[in-house]
Write a protein that holds these residues in place. Structure first.
Motif, PDB file in Angstrom:
ATOM      1  N   THR A 116      -3.912   4.768 -13.114  1.00  0.00           N
ATOM      2  CA  THR A 116      -3.446   5.686 -14.151  1.00  0.00           C
ATOM      3  C   THR A 116      -1.949   5.901 -13.964  1.00  0.00           C
ATOM      4  OG1 THR A 116      -3.831   7.849 -15.173  1.00  0.00           O
ATOM      5  CG2 THR A 116      -3.854   7.770 -12.774  1.00  0.00           C
ATOM      6  N   VAL A 117      -1.257   6.234 -15.052  1.00  0.00           N
ATOM      7  CA  VAL A 117       0.193   6.446 -15.010  1.00  0.00           C
ATOM      8  C   VAL A 117       0.465   7.940 -15.140  1.00  0.00           C
ATOM      9  CG1 VAL A 117       2.406   5.954 -16.104  1.00  0.00           C
ATOM     10  CG2 VAL A 117       0.635   4.180 -16.015  1.00  0.00           C
ATOM     11  N   MET A 118       1.166   8.482 -14.150  1.00  0.00           N
ATOM     12  CA  MET A 118       1.548   9.891 -14.152  1.00  0.00           C
ATOM     13  C   MET A 118       3.024   9.997 -13.795  1.00  0.00           C
ATOM     14  SD  MET A 118      -1.748  11.791 -12.356  1.00  0.00           S
ATOM     15  CE  MET A 118      -1.734  10.724 -10.907  1.00  0.00           C
ATOM     16  N   GLY A 119       3.793  10.655 -14.672  1.00  0.00           N
ATOM     17  CA  GLY A 119       5.219  10.796 -14.419  1.00  0.00           C
ATOM     18  C   GLY A 119       5.952   9.477 -14.381  1.00  0.00           C
ATOM     19  N   GLY A 120       5.449   8.517 -15.161  1.00  0.00           N
ATOM     20  CA  GLY A 120       6.094   7.209 -15.204  1.00  0.00           C
ATOM     21  C   GLY A 120       5.755   6.309 -14.037  1.00  0.00           C
ATOM     22  N   GLU A 121       4.869   6.767 -13.132  1.00  0.00           N
ATOM     23  CA  GLU A 121       4.497   5.972 -11.965  1.00  0.00           C
ATOM     24  C   GLU A 121       3.007   5.678 -11.982  1.00  0.00           C
ATOM     25  OE1 GLU A 121       5.669   7.916  -8.411  1.00  0.00           O
ATOM     26  OE2 GLU A 121       7.818   7.703  -8.767  1.00  0.00           O
ATOM     27  N   LYS A 122       2.657   4.516 -11.432  1.00  0.00           N
ATOM     28  CA  LYS A 122       1.253   4.140 -11.341  1.00  0.00           C
ATOM     29  C   LYS A 122       0.602   4.800 -10.123  1.00  0.00           C
ATOM     30  CE  LYS A 122       1.512  -0.409 -13.588  1.00  0.00           C
ATOM     31  NZ  LYS A 122       1.273  -1.854 -13.399  1.00  0.00           N
ATOM     32  N   HIS A 123      -0.606   5.282 -10.333  1.00  0.00           N
ATOM     33  CA  HIS A 123      -1.366   5.894  -9.246  1.00  0.00           C
ATOM     34  C   HIS A 123      -2.778   5.327  -9.247  1.00  0.00           C
ATOM     35  CE1 HIS A 123       1.589   9.098  -8.287  1.00  0.00           C
ATOM     36  NE2 HIS A 123       1.890   8.981  -9.568  1.00  0.00           N
ATOM     37  N   LEU A 124      -3.332   5.211  -8.040  1.00  0.00           N
ATOM     38  CA  LEU A 124      -4.705   4.761  -7.885  1.00  0.00           C
ATOM     39  C   LEU A 124      -5.583   5.999  -7.755  1.00  0.00           C
ATOM     40  CD1 LEU A 124      -6.105   1.978  -7.648  1.00  0.00           C
ATOM     41  CD2 LEU A 124      -6.032   2.234  -5.165  1.00  0.00           C
ATOM     42  N   VAL A 125      -6.468   6.221  -8.710  1.00  0.00           N
ATOM     43  CA  VAL A 125      -7.298   7.424  -8.713  1.00  0.00           C
ATOM     44  C   VAL A 125      -8.776   7.043  -8.693  1.00  0.00           C
ATOM     45  CG1 VAL A 125      -5.571   8.810  -9.907  1.00  0.00           C
ATOM     46  CG2 VAL A 125      -7.283   7.555 -11.240  1.00  0.00           C
ATOM     47  N   LYS A 126      -9.581   7.955  -8.158  1.00  0.00           N
ATOM     48  CA  LYS A 126     -11.021   7.752  -8.079  1.00  0.00           C
ATOM     49  C   LYS A 126     -11.711   8.372  -9.293  1.00  0.00           C
ATOM     50  CE  LYS A 126     -11.294   5.777  -3.945  1.00  0.00           C
ATOM     51  NZ  LYS A 126     -11.846   4.424  -3.763  1.00  0.00           N
ATOM     52  N   ARG A 127     -12.676   7.651  -9.849  1.00  0.00           N
ATOM     53  CA  ARG A 127     -13.460   8.126 -10.978  1.00  0.00           C
ATOM     54  C   ARG A 127     -14.951   7.934 -10.677  1.00  0.00           C
ATOM     55  NH1 ARG A 127      -9.416  10.724 -13.594  1.00  0.00           N
ATOM     56  NH2 ARG A 127      -7.884   9.317 -14.532  1.00  0.00           N
ATOM     57  N   TRP A 128     -15.771   8.733 -11.370  1.00  0.00           N
ATOM     58  CA  TRP A 128     -17.223   8.535 -11.297  1.00  0.00           C
ATOM     59  C   TRP A 128     -17.700   7.809 -12.539  1.00  0.00           C
ATOM     60  CZ3 TRP A 128     -20.202   9.077  -7.179  1.00  0.00           C
ATOM     61  CH2 TRP A 128     -19.804   9.927  -6.154  1.00  0.00           C
ATOM     62  N   SER A 129     -18.552   6.854 -12.348  1.00  0.00           N
ATOM     63  CA  SER A 129     -19.190   6.198 -13.492  1.00  0.00           C
ATOM     64  C   SER A 129     -20.186   7.157 -14.133  1.00  0.00           C
ATOM     65  CB  SER A 129     -19.925   4.936 -13.032  1.00  0.00           C
ATOM     66  OG  SER A 129     -21.086   5.277 -12.280  1.00  0.00           O
ATOM     67  N   GLU A 130     -20.610   6.844 -15.351  1.00  0.00           N
ATOM     68  CA  GLU A 130     -21.740   7.543 -15.927  1.00  0.00           C
ATOM     69  C   GLU A 130     -22.986   7.179 -15.110  1.00  0.00           C
ATOM     70  OE1 GLU A 130     -21.665   9.709 -18.491  1.00  0.00           O
ATOM     71  OE2 GLU A 130     -19.472   9.475 -18.460  1.00  0.00           O
ATOM     72  N   LYS A 131     -24.048   7.969 -15.260  1.00  0.00           N
ATOM     73  CA  LYS A 131     -25.272   7.624 -14.539  1.00  0.00           C
ATOM     74  C   LYS A 131     -25.812   6.293 -15.080  1.00  0.00           C
ATOM     75  CE  LYS A 131     -28.407  10.622 -13.180  1.00  0.00           C
ATOM     76  NZ  LYS A 131     -29.564  11.569 -13.169  1.00  0.00           N
ATOM     77  N   ILE A 132     -26.071   5.366 -14.152  1.00  0.00           N
ATOM     78  CA  ILE A 132     -26.573   4.043 -14.507  1.00  0.00           C
ATOM     79  C   ILE A 132     -28.069   4.004 -14.208  1.00  0.00           C
ATOM     80  CG2 ILE A 132     -26.354   1.560 -14.076  1.00  0.00           C
ATOM     81  CD1 ILE A 132     -23.491   2.219 -12.987  1.00  0.00           C
ATOM     82  N   PRO A 133     -28.913   3.736 -15.196  1.00  0.00           N
ATOM     83  CA  PRO A 133     -30.372   3.788 -14.977  1.00  0.00           C
ATOM     84  C   PRO A 133     -30.879   2.583 -14.189  1.00  0.00           C
ATOM     85  CG  PRO A 133     -29.906   3.075 -17.209  1.00  0.00           C
ATOM     86  CD  PRO A 133     -28.573   3.436 -16.597  1.00  0.00           C
ATOM     87  N   TYR A 134     -32.040   2.760 -13.589  1.00  0.00           N
ATOM     88  CA  TYR A 134     -32.734   1.657 -12.915  1.00  0.00           C
ATOM     89  C   TYR A 134     -33.558   0.937 -13.985  1.00  0.00           C
ATOM     90  CZ  TYR A 134     -31.683   4.795  -8.984  1.00  0.00           C
ATOM     91  OH  TYR A 134     -31.058   5.631  -8.086  1.00  0.00           O
ATOM     92  N   ALA A 135     -32.900   0.065 -14.733  1.00  0.00           N
ATOM     93  CA  ALA A 135     -33.498  -0.506 -15.945  1.00  0.00           C
ATOM     94  C   ALA A 135     -34.057  -1.900 -15.699  1.00  0.00           C
ATOM     95  CB  ALA A 135     -32.462  -0.557 -17.057  1.00  0.00           C
ATOM     96  N   TYR A 136     -35.234  -2.126 -16.270  1.00  0.00           N
ATOM     97  CA  TYR A 136     -35.912  -3.426 -16.173  1.00  0.00           C
ATOM     98  C   TYR A 136     -36.393  -3.820 -17.569  1.00  0.00           C
ATOM     99  CZ  TYR A 136     -39.711  -6.761 -15.270  1.00  0.00           C
ATOM    100  OH  TYR A 136     -40.529  -7.857 -15.287  1.00  0.00           O
ATOM    101  N   GLU A 137     -36.277  -5.124 -17.872  1.00  0.00           N
ATOM    102  CA  GLU A 137     -36.774  -5.608 -19.158  1.00  0.00           C
ATOM    103  C   GLU A 137     -37.313  -7.025 -19.011  1.00  0.00           C
ATOM    104  OE1 GLU A 137     -35.384  -6.252 -23.842  1.00  0.00           O
ATOM    105  OE2 GLU A 137     -33.934  -5.531 -22.343  1.00  0.00           O
ATOM    106  N   ASP A 138     -38.471  -7.274 -19.621  1.00  0.00           N
ATOM    107  CA  ASP A 138     -38.996  -8.633 -19.733  1.00  0.00           C
ATOM    108  C   ASP A 138     -39.528  -8.826 -21.155  1.00  0.00           C
ATOM    109  OD1 ASP A 138     -41.506  -7.416 -19.865  1.00  0.00           O
ATOM    110  OD2 ASP A 138     -42.044  -7.896 -17.800  1.00  0.00           O
ATOM    111  N   ASP A 139     -40.338  -9.833 -21.370  1.00  0.00           N
ATOM    112  CA  ASP A 139     -40.823 -10.129 -22.721  1.00  0.00           C
ATOM    113  C   ASP A 139     -41.753  -9.053 -23.277  1.00  0.00           C
ATOM    114  OD1 ASP A 139     -39.401 -12.454 -22.676  1.00  0.00           O
ATOM    115  OD2 ASP A 139     -41.102 -13.689 -22.031  1.00  0.00           O
ATOM    116  N   LYS A 140     -42.357  -8.262 -22.382  1.00  0.00           N
ATOM    117  CA  LYS A 140     -43.363  -7.304 -22.827  1.00  0.00           C
ATOM    118  C   LYS A 140     -42.918  -5.846 -22.798  1.00  0.00           C
ATOM    119  CE  LYS A 140     -47.359 -10.179 -21.669  1.00  0.00           C
ATOM    120  NZ  LYS A 140     -48.661 -10.247 -20.940  1.00  0.00           N
TER     121      LYS A 140
END
Length: 318
Positions: A116-140
């Motif tokens: 992210t850019v703050m004050g004209g400088e690049k910074h490395l910041v930590k973010r949280w992802s959205e909740k990712i489900p334990y998803a499964y899919e097959d033909d049925k």
């Protein structure tokens, strides 16, 4: 060349060789000592983070506090590595952590880095992802698994959705792996692990793409996690950390690389509910047939139920 000259050259060569081996041995011994110290520091930091991972709110419900757990983990890590209170060194140490993972009952979160850019400088910041489900899919079917036996299923053939405990819904699903509990559990566990590994690898690859902008030349990678460790991680709400590329000293070519994990030690699925019958109070397992639809607030230990004047239910025998 005289034989004595050859002998002298050979002796000098031997002395140099053994000196180099001795130096390397001492270096490896020092690395081993530091590695053991770093293992302890990282394990303790993960344990400290896990202590805050699951909280009870005012309504006695449990919820996951991933932000507080990660914050406590980092604070403990800074302290254990002797850099706490030194922002520049804290930031430097944090850059050796490409991802932090928090598993929740019905999905997981990844704490990753972005620019992210703050004050004209690049910074490395930590973010949280959205909740990712334990998803499964097959033909049925399309399934949303959890860390326990609760499952949500969309049946493609009948165009219907069901959800509930596996034992209660298995006969409603036209899918082979639902017929045997052992096979269901294997598919569930593999799905959880595969989803976690796939997303962690994506975020680590992204970190490699942006890390060079901040002078980080180390190539981060998803380690091969032992299946036993994965099984222990996905048995409960957990904190999982990858720590890589940390140099043992300024001149060392050796780096410290390790993953660490810990569970919150509280199973959200283990809840008890209290009912009243006549002048007596009883506590039940959450699947007890004597429970009414209105359950009230949950309790998370038998001791807590007993303190509230409740006796164990003679039907479900909690």
């Amino acid at each position: 060349m005289k034989l004595t000259d050859l002998a002298l050259i050979f002796l000098i060569f031997e002395i140099l060789l053994f000196s180099m081996l001795d130096i390397r041995f001492n270096q490896l011994e020092a690395v081993t000592d530091k590695s053991n110290a770093y293992n302890t520091a990282l394990d303790n930091a993960v344990d400290d983070g896990c202590y805050f991972l699951v909280e009870e709110d005012s309504s006695r419900s449990l919820h996951t506090n991933k932000e507080k757990a990660a914050e406590q983990f980092l604070t403990s890590l800074y302290s254990n590595f002797g850099v706490i209170g030194q922002p520049a060194l804290e930031e430097k140490l944090k850059r050796y952590i490409p991802v932090i993972l928090v598993t929740d009952r019905d999905g997981f979160y990844v704490n990753y880095s972005e620019v992210t850019v703050m004050g004209g400088e690049k910074h490395l910041v930590k973010r949280w992802s959205e909740k990712i489900p334990y998803a499964y899919e097959d033909d049925k079917v399309i399934c949303s698994f959890t860390l326990d036996n609760y499952v949500r299923v969309f049946d493609k053939a009948s165009n219907t959705s069901v959800e509930g405990d596996y034992r209660d819904v298995k006969d409603m699903i036209s899918c082979s792996f639902f017929q045997e509990e052992e096979q269901f559990d294997e598919v569930r566990r593999n799905t959880v692990i595969n989803e976690i590994e796939k997303n962690m690898e994506n975020y680590i690859n992204y970190y490699n793409e942006i890390a060079g902008q901040f002078g980080i030349t180390y190539k981060f990678w998803l380690p091969l996690v032992d299946r036993t460790d994965w099984d222990r991680t996905i048995d409960n709400v957990s904190l999982f950390v990858i720590f890589q590329g940390y140099p043992y000293n300024a001149a060392s070519i050796d780096t410290y690389n390790r993953y660490a994990f810990g569970g919150a030690r509280i199973r959200k699925s283990r809840a008890f509910y209290i009912t009243e019958s006549g002048n007596k109070r009883y506590y039940h397992r959450e699947n007890c047939t004597r429970l009414t639809e209105t359950l009230g607030n949950p309790y998370y230990s038998k001791k807590e139920c007993a303190k509230d004047g409740a006796f164990p239910c003679p039907k479900c025998i909690p």
